[in-house]
Scaffold this active site. Sequence first.
Site, short mmCIF file in Angstrom:
data_model
loop_
_atom_site.label_atom_id
_atom_site.label_comp_id
_atom_site.label_asym_id
_atom_site.label_seq_id
_atom_site.Cartn_x
_atom_site.Cartn_y
_atom_site.Cartn_z
N GLY A 8 -6.42 8.31 3.50
CA GLY A 8 -5.64 9.10 2.56
C GLY A 8 -6.40 10.35 2.15
O GLY A 8 -6.29 10.80 1.01
N GLY A 11 -4.60 13.41 0.47
CA GLY A 11 -3.82 13.19 -0.74
C GLY A 11 -4.45 13.79 -1.98
O GLY A 11 -5.46 14.51 -1.92
N GLN A 12 -3.87 13.47 -3.13
CA GLN A 12 -4.28 14.07 -4.41
C GLN A 12 -5.75 13.82 -4.71
O GLN A 12 -6.49 14.74 -5.03
CB GLN A 12 -3.41 13.52 -5.53
CG GLN A 12 -3.70 14.14 -6.90
CD GLN A 12 -2.84 13.54 -8.00
OE1 GLN A 12 -2.36 12.41 -7.88
NE2 GLN A 12 -2.65 14.29 -9.07
N ILE A 35 -2.71 10.39 8.24
CA ILE A 35 -1.55 9.89 8.97
C ILE A 35 -0.82 11.07 9.58
O ILE A 35 -0.99 12.22 9.16
CB ILE A 35 -0.60 9.08 8.07
CG1 ILE A 35 -0.10 9.93 6.89
CG2 ILE A 35 -1.24 7.79 7.61
CD1 ILE A 35 0.99 9.27 6.07
N ASP A 54 -3.94 5.04 9.94
CA ASP A 54 -2.74 4.55 9.27
C ASP A 54 -2.98 3.10 8.84
O ASP A 54 -3.21 2.22 9.68
CB ASP A 54 -1.55 4.63 10.23
CG ASP A 54 -0.23 4.30 9.57
OD1 ASP A 54 -0.22 3.56 8.57
OD2 ASP A 54 0.81 4.77 10.08
N TYR A 143 4.89 -0.25 -8.52
CA TYR A 143 3.57 0.38 -8.51
C TYR A 143 2.57 -0.51 -9.24
O TYR A 143 1.49 -0.81 -8.72
CB TYR A 143 3.65 1.74 -9.18
CG TYR A 143 2.34 2.48 -9.29
CD1 TYR A 143 1.79 3.11 -8.17
CD2 TYR A 143 1.67 2.58 -10.50
CE1 TYR A 143 0.59 3.81 -8.27
CE2 TYR A 143 0.47 3.27 -10.61
CZ TYR A 143 -0.07 3.88 -9.49
OH TYR A 143 -1.25 4.57 -9.59
N LYS A 147 -0.59 -2.80 -7.80
CA LYS A 147 -1.96 -2.57 -8.25
C LYS A 147 -2.62 -3.86 -8.73
O LYS A 147 -3.80 -4.10 -8.48
CB LYS A 147 -1.99 -1.52 -9.36
CG LYS A 147 -1.69 -0.10 -8.87
CD LYS A 147 -2.67 0.34 -7.79
CE LYS A 147 -2.45 1.76 -7.34
NZ LYS A 147 -3.34 2.15 -6.22
N ILE A 173 -4.82 11.43 -13.60
CA ILE A 173 -5.87 12.32 -13.13
C ILE A 173 -5.35 13.76 -13.06
O ILE A 173 -4.27 14.02 -12.51
CB ILE A 173 -6.41 11.87 -11.77
CG1 ILE A 173 -7.05 10.49 -11.91
CG2 ILE A 173 -7.41 12.88 -11.21
CD1 ILE A 173 -7.55 9.90 -10.61
#
Length: 317
Positions: A8, A11-12, A35, A54, A143, A147, A173
């Site tokens: 990832g 990503g952010q 990915i 992936d 979500y 987690k 974040i």
Amino acid sequence: MKNILVIGSTGQIGSELTMELRKRYGGEHVVAGYIKGAEPKGDLLESGPSAMADVTDGEMIAEVVTRHDIDAIYNLAALLSVVAEHKPLLAWKIGIDGLLNILEVAREHRCSVFTPSSIGSFGLSTPHTQTPQDTIQRPRTIYGVSKVTTELLSDYYHHKYGVDTRSVRFPGIISYVTPPGGGTTDYAVDIFYYAVRGERFVCPIKKGTLMDMMYMPDALNAAIMLMEADPERLIHHNGFNVAAMSFDPEQIYQEIKKHKPEFEMIYDVDPLKQSIADSWPDSMDDSCARQEWDWAPKYDLADMTTDMLEKLSARLK
């Protein structure tokens, strides 16, 4: 950690974590996993190796780990909270089926694994103020459920197979590098973009809604500090509360107005985002992280606001 795979990486969090790890360990030792359709670009592509990784394909992950002699994996593959509510099956496939693939590869190849949890792992029945490290977790979002499962699966592989699994429960974040991507706390990033552009901000979260937040430099440091921590000191391994600041929309608005007095904000509450926010803690007790691996944030609301406005203004120009 000798060779690190960041899954990832575009990503952010992943995009900034990859660059920070390369700064600390050397670019050649940190592989940017991605990915199809989210390939690394610019500095992320040029500063070190990259590989398609992936999480839904365990054989692919194993091949990357073998080829690059990986001994530590940062697994950041996940859908953010609001997006996950619209795509629950995909959220589970990436977050949990993908995690199982990574944990199996880690078991076979003796890798350590960091997979972040979140304040979303708590629910309405959790104590909301100074939420304890060990407490009831009954989230009502996919979500949050994923987690909690992440924490439990990571603990299981640690105790059953000896895999060195570690994680923190990230709050919201805030970053000036990567735009928001569908999280409940994203308003606290969006608001800075509007302020810098001189536009009125429409806040989707109601006044008085407190949530824990953290500036990206502190978040990156938390992830790396925990992975570098002496295992002999760790009583917990997965799901460490980490905190830096807690504020509501009005407080961040007023802090920004100290720098931009003309800035305007109004409220138009989004029912889905508000319901998720209401189920999350107002603040978390992170004393275990402080005691077990010396966690300490550097940024409070005032420091973050000053730095965000300065860096984002320069970036948008």
